[in-house]
Every structure is written in C-alpha cells, then in structure tokens.
Design a protein around this motif. Structure first.
Motif, PDB file in Angstrom:
ATOM      1  N   ALA A  51       0.836  -1.203   0.000  1.00 22.22           N
ATOM      2  CA  ALA A  51       0.000   0.000   0.000  1.00 22.22           C
ATOM      3  C   ALA A  51       0.871   1.253   0.000  1.00 22.22           C
ATOM      4  O   ALA A  51       0.540   2.253  -0.663  1.00 22.22           O
ATOM      5  N   LEU A  52       1.981   1.176   0.715  1.00 23.34           N
ATOM      6  CA  LEU A  52       2.894   2.324   0.734  1.00 23.34           C
ATOM      7  C   LEU A  52       3.524   2.515  -0.647  1.00 23.34           C
ATOM      8  O   LEU A  52       3.719   3.643  -1.107  1.00 23.34           O
ATOM      9  N   HIS A  53       3.814   1.402  -1.316  1.00 17.96           N
ATOM     10  CA  HIS A  53       4.357   1.474  -2.680  1.00 17.96           C
ATOM     11  C   HIS A  53       3.329   2.098  -3.621  1.00 17.96           C
ATOM     12  O   HIS A  53       3.667   2.898  -4.509  1.00 17.96           O
ATOM     13  N   ALA A  54       2.063   1.757  -3.436  1.00 19.51           N
ATOM     14  CA  ALA A  54       0.999   2.338  -4.266  1.00 19.51           C
ATOM     15  C   ALA A  54       0.905   3.843  -4.039  1.00 19.51           C
ATOM     16  O   ALA A  54       0.663   4.616  -4.976  1.00 19.51           O
ATOM     17  N   GLU A  55       1.128   4.249  -2.804  1.00 21.57           N
ATOM     18  CA  GLU A  55       1.148   5.679  -2.495  1.00 21.57           C
ATOM     19  C   GLU A  55       2.295   6.366  -3.244  1.00 21.57           C
ATOM     20  O   GLU A  55       2.126   7.447  -3.821  1.00 21.57           O
ATOM     21  N   LEU A  56       3.469   5.726  -3.247  1.00 26.80           N
ATOM     22  CA  LEU A  56       4.614   6.262  -3.983  1.00 26.80           C
ATOM     23  C   LEU A  56       4.310   6.341  -5.476  1.00 26.80           C
ATOM     24  O   LEU A  56       4.670   7.316  -6.147  1.00 26.80           O
ATOM     25  N   ALA A  57       3.620   5.316  -6.015  1.00 27.51           N
ATOM     26  CA  ALA A  57       3.300   5.296  -7.437  1.00 27.51           C
ATOM     27  C   ALA A  57       2.416   6.473  -7.835  1.00 27.51           C
ATOM     28  O   ALA A  57       2.538   6.999  -8.948  1.00 27.51           O
ATOM     29  N   ARG A  58       1.538   6.906  -6.931  1.00 26.39           N
ATOM     30  CA  ARG A  58       0.688   8.054  -7.237  1.00 26.39           C
ATOM     31  C   ARG A  58       1.493   9.357  -7.212  1.00 26.39           C
ATOM     32  O   ARG A  58       1.268  10.253  -8.031  1.00 26.39           O
ATOM     33  N   ILE A  59       2.443   9.444  -6.285  1.00 26.65           N
ATOM     34  CA  ILE A  59       3.205  10.685  -6.106  1.00 26.65           C
ATOM     35  C   ILE A  59       4.388  10.778  -7.056  1.00 26.65           C
ATOM     36  O   ILE A  59       4.676  11.836  -7.627  1.00 26.65           O
ATOM     37  N   ASP A  60       5.081   9.651  -7.227  1.00 29.47           N
ATOM     38  CA  ASP A  60       6.337   9.619  -7.972  1.00 29.47           C
ATOM     39  C   ASP A  60       6.408   8.323  -8.779  1.00 29.47           C
ATOM     40  O   ASP A  60       7.114   7.384  -8.420  1.00 29.47           O
ATOM     41  N   PRO A  61       5.652   8.242  -9.883  1.00 27.72           N
ATOM     42  CA  PRO A  61       5.560   6.985 -10.635  1.00 27.72           C
ATOM     43  C   PRO A  61       6.896   6.496 -11.188  1.00 27.72           C
ATOM     44  O   PRO A  61       7.123   5.276 -11.257  1.00 27.72           O
ATOM     45  N   LEU A  69      10.724  -2.032   1.452  1.00 30.82           N
ATOM     46  CA  LEU A  69      10.235  -0.976   2.338  1.00 30.82           C
ATOM     47  C   LEU A  69      11.269   0.128   2.531  1.00 30.82           C
ATOM     48  O   LEU A  69      10.920   1.315   2.520  1.00 30.82           O
ATOM     49  N   ARG A  70      12.530  -0.244   2.700  1.00 32.31           N
ATOM     50  CA  ARG A  70      13.556   0.762   2.971  1.00 32.31           C
ATOM     51  C   ARG A  70      13.632   1.792   1.853  1.00 32.31           C
ATOM     52  O   ARG A  70      13.651   3.006   2.109  1.00 32.31           O
ATOM     53  N   ARG A  71      13.658   1.345   0.604  1.00 32.33           N
ATOM     54  CA  ARG A  71      13.779   2.275  -0.520  1.00 32.33           C
ATOM     55  C   ARG A  71      12.478   3.039  -0.768  1.00 32.33           C
ATOM     56  O   ARG A  71      12.493   4.195  -1.188  1.00 32.33           O
ATOM     57  N   ILE A  72      11.346   2.384  -0.515  1.00 28.80           N
ATOM     58  CA  ILE A  72      10.060   3.089  -0.658  1.00 28.80           C
ATOM     59  C   ILE A  72      10.011   4.250   0.333  1.00 28.80           C
ATOM     60  O   ILE A  72       9.648   5.387  -0.018  1.00 28.80           O
ATOM     61  N   VAL A  73      10.392   3.965   1.575  1.00 31.44           N
ATOM     62  CA  VAL A  73      10.398   5.008   2.607  1.00 31.44           C
ATOM     63  C   VAL A  73      11.349   6.128   2.218  1.00 31.44           C
ATOM     64  O   VAL A  73      11.017   7.322   2.339  1.00 31.44           O
ATOM     65  N   ARG A  74      12.522   5.764   1.723  1.00 33.00           N
ATOM     66  CA  ARG A  74      13.496   6.798   1.350  1.00 33.00           C
ATOM     67  C   ARG A  74      12.971   7.667   0.215  1.00 33.00           C
ATOM     68  O   ARG A  74      13.129   8.894   0.226  1.00 33.00           O
ATOM     69  N   ALA A  75      12.326   7.050  -0.772  1.00 30.78           N
ATOM     70  CA  ALA A  75      11.791   7.821  -1.900  1.00 30.78           C
ATOM     71  C   ALA A  75      10.710   8.794  -1.440  1.00 30.78           C
ATOM     72  O   ALA A  75      10.664   9.956  -1.863  1.00 30.78           O
ATOM     73  N   LEU A  76       9.838   8.330  -0.538  1.00 32.39           N
ATOM     74  CA  LEU A  76       8.790   9.207  -0.020  1.00 32.39           C
ATOM     75  C   LEU A  76       9.392  10.322   0.840  1.00 32.39           C
ATOM     76  O   LEU A  76       8.932  11.473   0.800  1.00 32.39           O
ATOM     77  N   GLU A  77      10.421   9.984   1.622  1.00 24.57           N
ATOM     78  CA  GLU A  77      11.088  10.987   2.450  1.00 24.57           C
ATOM     79  C   GLU A  77      11.715  12.076   1.576  1.00 24.57           C
ATOM     80  O   GLU A  77      11.559  13.275   1.847  1.00 24.57           O
ATOM     81  N   VAL A  78      12.410  11.660   0.526  1.00 21.04           N
ATOM     82  CA  VAL A  78      13.046  12.615  -0.373  1.00 21.04           C
ATOM     83  C   VAL A  78      11.999  13.521  -1.020  1.00 21.04           C
ATOM     84  O   VAL A  78      12.176  14.745  -1.116  1.00 21.04           O
ATOM     85  N   GLY A  79      10.905  12.923  -1.463  1.00 19.31           N
ATOM     86  CA  GLY A  79       9.854  13.719  -2.086  1.00 19.31           C
ATOM     87  C   GLY A  79       9.271  14.744  -1.138  1.00 19.31           C
ATOM     88  O   GLY A  79       9.040  15.904  -1.512  1.00 19.31           O
ATOM     89  N   GLU A  80       9.045  14.333   0.108  1.00 18.22           N
ATOM     90  CA  GLU A  80       8.459  15.249   1.084  1.00 18.22           C
ATOM     91  C   GLU A  80       9.425  16.385   1.433  1.00 18.22           C
ATOM     92  O   GLU A  80       9.007  17.543   1.587  1.00 18.22           O
ATOM     93  N   LEU A  81      10.718  16.070   1.547  1.00 17.53           N
ATOM     94  CA  LEU A  81      11.696  17.071   1.975  1.00 17.53           C
ATOM     95  C   LEU A  81      12.118  18.014   0.861  1.00 17.53           C
ATOM     96  O   LEU A  81      12.474  19.167   1.122  1.00 17.53           O
ATOM     97  N   THR A  82      12.106  17.519  -0.381  1.00 17.50           N
ATOM     98  CA  THR A  82      12.655  18.328  -1.479  1.00 17.50           C
ATOM     99  C   THR A  82      11.618  18.766  -2.501  1.00 17.50           C
ATOM    100  O   THR A  82      11.873  19.702  -3.277  1.00 17.50           O
TER     101      THR A  82
END
Length: 308
Positions: free
Chosen positions: A137-147, A158-171
């Motif tokens: 589900a978290l990956h699906a969230e990433l797919a909507r934000i950063d396909p 999970l580790r890379r999904i979290v990192r990708a979402l973190e980067v998107g939120e911070l930058t």
C-alpha cells in the motif's frame, strides 16, 4: 594550460591500489585522497590494510583517520570533504590522486551526484505508516506521487520506498532526480582500475588476512572496543572486525574467524568487481605486473586519456 588531472585508482580489495597511488604521487608530484570508507576511522589500521605513515614516502594523505569508531560514515559529508581536499591539493600546485575500493564513495567524489537531505522524524513517520498499512500500500502511495521512482523500486522494498517518499516530502523533487549519473564532476578525471585474475586475488586475500592476525588485529580491536567500537554501527560490522569481536567474546575461535574473514572479503571483492566493471570510463591494467611496470602502465593510460 590544462589543469592537473584528477587521477583515481580503483578496483577490488588487495589489488595493490595504495602502493600504486603512492608511486604515482611520487612521480606526478601528487597528494592522496582516501576513498575507502573504513579507512576514515581512527585506529582501524591493521584490519583495513591502512598504509602506515612510515611507508607513505612523505606523501600527504587526506580523509584518513577523520572519524571515531562510534561515528557513522556519511557519503554526503565525505563528498564535501573529499572535494575540498582535491581543491586544496590543486591550489598547492599538486596532483590529486583518489584511491579506494568503496564504490559509492568513489562515485561521490568523482561524479555529478547530489545527495538529498534526510530527516529521521520524517523517515520514522513514513516507516510507521508502512508498517500500519503494509508495504504494498505504501508502494501504491509512492506510485501516485512519484511513478518513475515507483517503477524502479520493488513493491516489497520498504527501505527504498520510505526513502523515496522521504526525499519527495523534503525536497519536492522525485527520488530519481538524485540517482547517480556516470558524468564526471571534474572533466579532467582519469580512472585507473587494477584487475587481477581471481585465483591470484584469492591467494592475496588469504595472505593478507593471516598477516593482519600476525600484526596484532586482536589487540587493535581490543583497544578499539575501549573506545566504543561496540557502539559503532558501521565500524563494528566491518569484515575482520566483526570476527575479531566474536573471538574476544569467545563465540568464535581464531581459525573460524580467519576463514570467515577470508570468505567475507572474497564476497566483497565480487561486489567491488561488479561495481567498477559497470563503469566504462575505467581504464583497466593488469595488477600482477612488477611495481615499476605497473606504474608505467598507469602513466601511459593517464597520458592517453589526457590526449583524447
């Protein structure tokens, strides 16, 4: 006049990179910048095959012994400090020579790479959400934000999904915008790679590990433990050091520790070999040559690169 080249000596563990770098520095009028992540640590000398000061031929070395064993190495911090060292060497009219086998650190120093910021609180919040709703589900969230990023990150990672979402939120930028590209930050860069036939390399590794034990690796680790080695997330897990700690704790005998270190180093060598061989900019030379011929072969490759 063209600037002095930035020479990088790369390749797997035990191929002779440090000796060649010193020989090149003597010939070219250079100074050395370390790109071995574990040689950043003070006191981790024997187990990392750090060249002792008396054997450095008077050549200044940078980015050695800059971290305590309790600290965690940062590639972003290393990039900043290594590039500052290169600039300083050039300002002194010398030739910078980068040497090491830690692939990501080499690329951080040499390539056009930007490291995005991190925020432990943001990362923890995203991780907790991932545990709550599930990794897919978290990956699906990433797919909507950063396909684009979701397309290269597995649904279960999970580790890379979290990192990708973190980067998107911070930058506010996609994670893929920060992925490394094989473009030299300094156009004068010349990468020299040392290769060695696998059987010969395995023999060198075995000899090196036995020599480390003879030189006092256990005593070194005992002293580092007094400095907090057990609390060092990176340092205590280093090949050779983890095994030595097990010997000191009585959970592994010396023979088994030596064998485990040899096997672990061979595994590391395979990863290093794969990493560096993917880089088509590396100019490979045979590391089995006698030292004078090896130096001349490297100088020939530097001259060819500069002529092109």
């Amino acid at each position: 006049m063209d600037p002095a080249p930035l020479v990088a000596v790369v390749g797997a563990t035990a191929t002779g990179k440090s000796d060649l770098a010193i020989a090149l520095a003597q010939h070219l009028g250079g100074e050395i910048v370390n790109a071995d992540a574990l040689q950043l640590y003070r006191g981790m000398d024997i187990g990392t095959a750090k060249v002792p000061p008396r054997e450095r031929q008077g050549i200044p070395h940078h980015q050695l012994d800059v971290l305590a064993v309790t600290e965690e190495a940062s590639v972003a911090a290393y990039q900043r400090e290594a590039r500052a060292a290169v600039t300083g060497i050039r300002e002194r009219g010398r030739v910078p020579i980068l040497v090491g086998g830690s692939g990501l650190y080499v690329r951080a120093a040499l390539d056009d790479i930007e490291f995005p910021p991190t925020d432990p609180a943001v990362r923890e919040r995203i991780e907790q959400r991932g545990h709550r709703i599930g990794t897919r589900a978290l990956h699906a969230e990433l797919a909507r934000i950063d396909p684009d990023s979701a397309g290269i990150i597995g649904e279960g990672d999970l580790r890379r999904i979290v990192r990708a979402l973190e980067v998107g939120e911070l930058t506010g930028r996609p994670y893929t915008a920060f992925l490394p590209r094989p473009v030299h930050h300094d156009p004068s860069t010349v990468q020299i790679g040392l290769r060695l036939e696998r059987a010969g390399l395995h023999e060198r590794i075995s000899l090196r590990v036995h020599r480390m034990v003879e030189q006092g690796l256990l005593a070194e680790v005992r002293g580092l433990r007094e400095q907090g080695l057990d609390q060092g997330r990176t340092a205590r897990r280093a090949i050779g050091y983890e095994q030595a700690l097990a010997v000191l704790d009585g959970t592994m005998d010396c023979g088994a520790a030596i064998e485990s270190t040899v096997v672990g180093t061979r595994r590391l060598v395979r990863k290093q070999d794969t990493w560096f061989r993917r880089d088509l900019r590396v100019r490979w030379i045979d590391a089995s040559q006698p030292a004078p011929q090896l130096r001349e072969a490297a100088l020939d490759q530097i001259a060819l690169a500069r002529a092109n």
